[in-house]
Write a protein that holds these residues in place. Structure first.
Motif, PDB file in Angstrom:
ATOM      1  N   GLN A   1       0.814  -1.214   0.000  1.00  0.00           N
ATOM      2  CA  GLN A   1       0.000   0.000   0.000  1.00  0.00           C
ATOM      3  C   GLN A   1       0.849   1.266   0.000  1.00  0.00           C
ATOM      4  O   GLN A   1       0.360   2.346  -0.349  1.00  0.00           O
TER       5      GLN A   1
ATOM      6  N   PRO B   1       0.793   3.719  -6.925  1.00  0.00           N
ATOM      7  CA  PRO B   1      -0.125   2.834  -7.662  1.00  0.00           C
ATOM      8  C   PRO B   1       0.381   2.450  -9.033  1.00  0.00           C
ATOM      9  O   PRO B   1       0.139   1.319  -9.485  1.00  0.00           O
TER      10      PRO B   1
ATOM     11  N   ARG C   1       3.067  -0.324  -8.375  1.00  0.00           N
ATOM     12  CA  ARG C   1       2.699  -1.459  -7.515  1.00  0.00           C
ATOM     13  C   ARG C   1       2.607  -2.782  -8.274  1.00  0.00           C
ATOM     14  O   ARG C   1       3.137  -3.796  -7.808  1.00  0.00           O
TER      15      ARG C   1
END
Length: 575
Positions: free
Chosen positions: A484, A488, A491
């Protein structure tokens, strides 16, 4: 003269006959009056209610007993409609219709009939009627004459008896014990609950047909004993209602253990009329008792074995107690030594003479002794282990020791003193190295980490926390929470690289961006390798993370300068 006399005699005879006839008439009328008086007396003295109804349903006749039952005077009853005034709503029209049919001749008279009447005060009474029809000279029905008997008390008694009988059956049919009633000589069984069929496996009817058939199921070893007991109780000697425990053989061949009690029932003449009994299937209890006895015997055997084993273990523990390299002291609540394991080792550790009765303050002088005394008090209160590390001069040098104070008995404390000088020095050296490593990581912006594949938890060095901008106490470290923190857009690539490393046992190196909690984006480089156990199974992954943000910023700035110079050169050429 003779003729005159004869005439006179005839007249006199005639007169006498008339007189006799008159006397006979008067006597007959007197007899009828007496009969009427007797009938009236009987009518009013009769113990039952006598009531007459005419064809219009009106009460034309009632005796004193009837007035008492209806709770009204005769004047309040005669002339009133019987059905409207003295029958309850529940059966008024039904009985009225039957009366109409009876008067019309459409219904044969019923000699005996029961119904409920309602008194003038509103109470209900059950009456049994004996009815007869009244007819005139032409044989036409003109009414009824009825004799009523108050059966209210009998009805209530019968109802109470039915309820009592129902309650008795509900109790006897729902308890788990067998309930029976028999004659004093046990030759007749009046009642047996359904548990007889459950316990014996035979029907209750078979017991009624042959009251001694239950004895056919007695275990051969118990038959004589039970027969003697029955003979004793049949003679009225029921001072002890208990039967000895006995066995029966169920219809399916299984053996059941029984516990039974019998009680006499006497009449008003103190004659025994019944025997009431209760029987209980105690097979499970008997099995439990036998198991308990067997368990007790086994327990005694185990106790003997354990006692012997305990003596052997005690000797072993004493030898181990003396062989422990640490000094072990047993202290009372006041810190006085009541036992210890080896004086030679204790002398080396405590650097003083150790004797039973020594106080811990004298063995550990100065502030250390006071601290240990306070430690003993805390352990006494909390019953929790307490530890203290201290340094003393022993054999001409400073040495480190660790004292562990443990709860022992209710009034004694155990204290173990261990020489940890080498370990303490190693810990101090390790702590120094750790501080140097942490400082080196801080200066180089490189942190180390380890991921435990068994529990999915991750360990970070202090520098990694600084790079990611999170605090230890505010961040739960596992693989999912680590993902997390990654940008993004990066990831999926990071997750794929980790999966390939796990699948193919390959080290990896990857650059990606992270999101700090304050929203800042930083650039990092991850390097990692797998760690396996002796069986070749991957158990963890460890690696480093380096903050490349400053390098990326410098490269971006240099590129901007190059772009500016190139633009300036183009402008110069163009003049």
């Amino acid at each position: 003269m003779p003729e005159s006399t004869t005439f006179e005699l005839l007249e006199e005879v005639k007169s006498l006959r008339q007189r006799v006839a008159e006397l006979e008439r008067q006597q007959a009328e007197g007899n009828r009056s007496k009969a009427d008086d007797l009938a009236c007396q009987y009518f009013n003295l009769a113990g039952e209610m006598i009531i007459g109804l005419d064809a219009n349903q009106t009460i034309s006749l009632i005796n004193e007993r009837g007035c008492q039952l209806l709770e009204a005077e005769e004047s309040e009853i005669i002339g009133k409609n019987w059905f409207d005034h003295f029958l309850p709503d529940s059966n008024r029209e039904e009985v009225r219709d039957l009366f109409r049919k009876l008067i019309q001749g459409d219904l044969m008279p019923v000699e005996y009939f029961e119904n409920v009447v309602q008194t003038a005060h509103g109470s209900l009474k059950s009456i049994a009627w004996h009815n007869s029809l009244l007819k005139d000279d032409s044989d036409r029905i003109i009414g009824t004459l009825s004799v009523g008997v108050d059966i209210t008390a009998r009805k209530e008694t019968e109802q109470a008896l039915r309820e009592s009988n129902q309650m008795f059956r509900q109790i006897s049919e729902n308890i788990k014990e067998l309930f029976w009633v028999c004659s004093p000589d046990w030759s007749e069984v009046f009642y047996a609950s359904h548990m007889y069929e459950v316990i014996w496996g035979n029907t209750c009817q078979s017991l009624y047909d042959d009251p001694r058939s239950w004895m056919n199921s007695l275990h051969p070893d118990d038959r004589d004993l039970i027969e003697r007991e029955i003979k004793t109780k049949s003679t009225g000697e029921l001072f002890n209602p208990d039967f000895p425990r006995f066995r029966i053989i169920h219809r399916d061949g299984s053996i059941r253990w029984m516990l039974a009690r019998a009680f006499p029932v006497f009449d008003e003449n103190n004659q025994m009329t019944r025997i009431v009994g209760i029987g209980e299937d105690i097979t499970r209890r008997k099995q439990d008792e036998d198991a308990a006895i067997e368990l007790h015997q086994e327990l005694e055997r185990c106790v003997e074995e354990r006692t012997s084993e305990l003596a052997r273990k005690t000797a072993q523990l004493q030898a181990m107690f003396n062989a422990i390299p640490d000094a072990v002291l047993v202290l009372n609540r006041d810190g006085v030594v009541v036992n210890f394991n080896s004086q030679q080792k204790s002398i080396l550790i405590l650097s003083t003479d150790l004797r039973i009765g020594s106080r811990i303050e004298s063995l550990l002088p100065g502030e250390v002794g006071n601290q240990v005394k306070a430690l003993i008090s805390r352990v006494e209160d909390t019953r929790q282990i307490e530890t203290i590390d201290y340094c003393l001069v022993n054999r001409g040098e400073n040495r480190w020791y660790r004292a562990r104070v443990l709860p022992y008995l209710s009034d004694e404390i155990l204290m173990v003193i261990e020489d940890i000088n080498h370990r303490k020095l190693a810990e101090l050296e390790l702590s120094t190295l750790h501080e140097k490593l942490s400082e080196a990581q801080r200066l180089s912006h490189i942190g180390s980490w380890e991921w435990n594949l068994q529990d999915n938890m991750i360990w970070w060095s202090d520098e990694v926390y600084r790079i990611f901008g999170v605090k230890k106490e505010c961040f739960v470290l596992n693989y999912e929470s680590f993902l997390q923190t990654i940008h993004p857009d990066d990831r999926p690539q990071v997750a794929q690289t980790v999966e390939q490393a796990l699948e193919h046992d390959l080290p990896y190196s990857i650059e990606h961006r992270i999101f700090r909690p304050d929203g800042e984006i930083r650039y990092v480089q991850e390097r990692a390798v797998l760690k396996k156990n002796a069986a070749g199974e991957a158990i963890s992954m460890h690696g480093t993370v380096q903050d490349l943000t400053e390098r990326h910023e410098a490269a971006r700035t240099a590129q901007e300068y190059r772009d500016i110079l190139a633009h300036a050169s183009r402008l110069a050429v163009m003049g």
